[in-house]
Design a protein around this motif. Structure first.
Motif, short mmCIF file in Angstrom:
data_model
loop_
_atom_site.label_atom_id
_atom_site.label_comp_id
_atom_site.label_asym_id
_atom_site.label_seq_id
_atom_site.Cartn_x
_atom_site.Cartn_y
_atom_site.Cartn_z
N VAL A 15 0.85 -1.20 0.00
CA VAL A 15 0.00 0.00 0.00
C VAL A 15 0.88 1.24 0.00
O VAL A 15 0.71 2.16 -0.79
CB VAL A 15 -0.94 0.02 1.22
CG1 VAL A 15 -1.71 1.34 1.25
CG2 VAL A 15 -1.92 -1.13 1.17
N LEU A 18 2.73 1.63 -3.35
CA LEU A 18 1.94 1.80 -4.56
C LEU A 18 0.75 2.72 -4.36
O LEU A 18 -0.09 2.83 -5.24
CB LEU A 18 1.46 0.44 -5.05
CG LEU A 18 2.59 -0.52 -5.43
CD1 LEU A 18 2.04 -1.90 -5.76
CD2 LEU A 18 3.36 0.02 -6.61
N ALA A 19 0.69 3.33 -3.20
CA ALA A 19 -0.46 4.17 -2.90
C ALA A 19 -0.70 5.12 -4.06
O ALA A 19 0.21 5.75 -4.58
CB ALA A 19 -0.21 4.97 -1.63
N GLN A 20 -1.98 5.23 -4.46
CA GLN A 20 -2.34 6.01 -5.63
C GLN A 20 -1.43 5.60 -6.77
O GLN A 20 -1.31 4.42 -7.04
CB GLN A 20 -2.27 7.51 -5.30
CG GLN A 20 -3.23 7.80 -4.14
CD GLN A 20 -3.63 9.23 -4.04
OE1 GLN A 20 -3.27 10.03 -4.87
NE2 GLN A 20 -4.42 9.55 -3.05
N GLN A 21 -0.82 6.50 -7.47
CA GLN A 21 0.09 6.02 -8.50
C GLN A 21 1.53 6.25 -8.06
O GLN A 21 1.79 6.91 -7.08
CB GLN A 21 -0.29 6.62 -9.86
CG GLN A 21 -1.66 6.06 -10.28
CD GLN A 21 -2.15 6.56 -11.61
OE1 GLN A 21 -1.41 7.14 -12.38
NE2 GLN A 21 -3.42 6.33 -11.88
N SER A 22 2.45 5.65 -8.80
CA SER A 22 3.80 5.50 -8.23
C SER A 22 4.51 6.82 -7.93
O SER A 22 4.40 7.79 -8.66
CB SER A 22 4.65 4.68 -9.17
OG SER A 22 4.85 5.40 -10.37
N LEU A 23 5.25 6.82 -6.85
CA LEU A 23 6.13 7.93 -6.49
C LEU A 23 7.34 7.91 -7.41
O LEU A 23 7.79 6.86 -7.81
CB LEU A 23 6.61 7.78 -5.05
CG LEU A 23 5.64 8.24 -3.99
CD1 LEU A 23 6.05 7.72 -2.62
CD2 LEU A 23 5.59 9.75 -3.95
#
Lengths: 388, 388
Positions: A15, A18-23
């Motif tokens: 999580v 990969l939260a939202q789209q990648s950093l």
């Protein structure tokens, strides 16, 4: 239980990763790093051949030096407290700082933001004070129909002061206008209007007021991307720029605001101010509708029309000013930087006011046609408004 | 007169050239150029050695080719209508497209936006329909004081439907929650909430409603740059993430909204939905406060807590769900992509619901943990809400 916890931990790392789209921030490169008044810019670019930093903190590009790993850096010392904008030039391509999440669009270009805090810029910072509400709201402008062939739905930004939602108090209104190529976002993003008003009101230096920041382009209904024309490239070459169309239709904005917000709908409780083209608009709108505006601010104002110079609004400026100054706005405030390319035009305009004994307040700053000056002018101008 | 006009023209060119601060777009390079479903990306970078395009329209980076002048290009054909995000990789440095004014921050990174219009994405576009108002407003959260040691002033985004200002009608409320690393801007910028609601309401497909998008990080009062902590780097490693703190304090948000806006303060007129961490929040908030929420949406929801797994909110989930489903939310809506890394957790959670005969609606899409899916889920979920 341990197994479950392990599974939970694996899920959590996923999580997190990969939260939202990648950093996409390079590890270990922070930029800019601010230590007191010293600033270091960095970028990880092992294959680059040459990188410089361009910003409004320096007159010429600042060379960056590469370390053995491929991190390029440049440092500045004794940087005056201010909000600056900057970009890198990497092998001939101008880019925002990839490690800095803070960018603002200025017309068509995205710049990285650098905020060097200090006493002088305290007024631009978010403080632990009551905050007003900022809204984007749409109005219809019937007066533009003959010109556009349609009744446009137009977008404006509105600041309502802290407490607006919890009281039934009515407030005075400052209409605050952007420059050419700008839009209804500019005074909020680059101008820091909400922060400046929050702070001035909390300090008791400005009266609680509503600030209305409409889009000032007659041919555009709202900021880039916010209208049915979609993600088209922003431009400064718009029809009906400074030709009298927008100025004349401005009454639609005042009526909409008075019908939608709890305003004090009186001349002495209305002000209009703006920068560059917005200063031009303020000059002409207040001259055309002297019964509506009791205070005027011209920030680095353009004085001469661009097109339609024979329109009555411009051809009869002297008559309109004479009528307006029969009951002089308080203040009629003019601010400009000594290096501004509009400086001479403002000298001529002030000579006209002087020649007629029209009273005004004048402030001359260092520098030129920049947001640094316009933020400062707003912070000086707002406290002068709506005295009892 | 000619001389004056010439002077005016010179001044105008200067205004045009120098309006606000300088434009920095390379001449003749437009990017992206969209022709039907074909897209061409371009960048002028004569000294670069290698450039690729990375975006969520393709699984792997797309190589760009250099022409003799130094303009690099890459083209895509048959691109499905969608809002995509992309970056260039120029000699190892990830950058936004310098010719594209449209960028959005996703957590800590700025991406360029590409909108390929079409029937499928019509619901995300700004249309010539009545527009709701979008506000950023601040509330105090007393429930967080024991955890934070202060009463935080916190920021939220609120969409009020078209006509809100002109009527005295009360509206139902959808609470719409972001994911880990996100903030109160995310559903507006990347999620297109205002456009989706404007269009659904105009088409008569969704009931006019208020949408509240609060910041979902207990340890952060607002989006990066919008709080007294200033322009610090955004992070996903925040304390009190998914540990029950935010979920418990959520009642402060509901009370603030009911006291500030014209809401229908009843269970059947309140819904809570969210993506990823926001789905986790929605699951737990609605289970903790079943009397408040008559509808629930879990979009690519995280199911397991991150910390504080022994907190009553999580340890007693089965008891709470049993209480909640004694009067089942309508709908209890679960949406997830078949490639989502949270897919298996959602399979297990649905097995639990099935095992207890708790009714829910399930939608499985293609793809994974992306805004493409969350926008679609919102457009499917909102029309199901607040049936008479």
């Amino acid at each position: 239980m341990k197994k479950i916890l392990t599974a939970v931990c694996v899920a959590i790392s996923l999580v997190s990763a990969l939260a939202q789209q990648s950093l996409n921030q390079k590890p270990d490169v922070q930029s800019p790093v601010i230590n007191g008044n010293n600033v270091t810019f960095s970028i990880y670019a092992p294959e680059a051949r040459n990188i410089t930093v361009t910003g409004d903190f320096a007159g010429s590009p600042l060379p960056m030096a590469r370390d053995s790993v491929g991190v390029w850096s440049a440092s500045l010392t004794d940087v005056a407290p201010e909000i600056y904008i900057y970009q890198y030039d990497m092998d001939g391509v101008r880019i925002a700082d990839p490690a800095n999440a803070y960018t603002k669009r200025d017309i068509a270009t995205n710049w990285s933001m650098l905020f060097v805090p200090g006493e002088l810029t305290d007024i631009y910072a978010v403080k632990d004070v009551p905050h007003g509400t900022v809204s984007r709201i749409w109005y219809e402008s019937l007066s533009l129909e003959p010109v556009l062939g349609r009744v446009p739905k137009r977008r404006m930004s509105v600041y309502t002061p802290p407490g607006y939602e919890k009281s039934d108090v009515s407030y005075p209104v400052l209409y605050l206008l952007h420059g050419m190529g700008g839009d209804e976002e500019a005074w909020l993003t680059l101008g820091r209007t909400a922060q400046i008003l929050d702070n001035l009101i909390a300090q008791g230096k400005a009266k609680p007021m509503i600030v209305v920041m409409p889009n000032g382009n007659a041919a555009l209904d709202g900021a880039p991307g916010e209208t049915p024309s979609g993600f088209t490239p922003p431009t400064t070459r718009l029809p009906h720029t400074m030709d009298g169309t927008y100025e004349t239709a401005f009454v639609d904005i005042v009526n909409f605001v008075d019908n939608t917000y709890r305003t004090v709908p009186e001349r002495k409780s209305r002000a209009v101010a703006g920068l560059s083209m917005g200063g031009f608009h303020s000059l002409n709108i207040s001259a055309l509708y002297p019964e509506l505006f009791g205070a005027v601010g011209l920030f680095s104002a353009a004085i001469s029309p661009r097109d339609n110079v024979d329109a009555p609004l411009f051809a009869e400026r002297d008559v309109l000013l004479s009528r307006q100054f029969a009951d002089a706005p308080t203040p009629y405030w003019i601010g400009i930087g000594s290096d501004d390319f509009l400086y001479d035009d403002n000298v001529k305009f002030r000579a006209k006011l002087d020649g007629n004994n029209y009273p005004y307040t004048y402030y001359e700053s260092d520098g030129g046609h920049t947001w640094k000056n316009w933020r400062k002018y707003l912070a000086m101008f707002a406290p002068l408004l709506f005295a009892k």
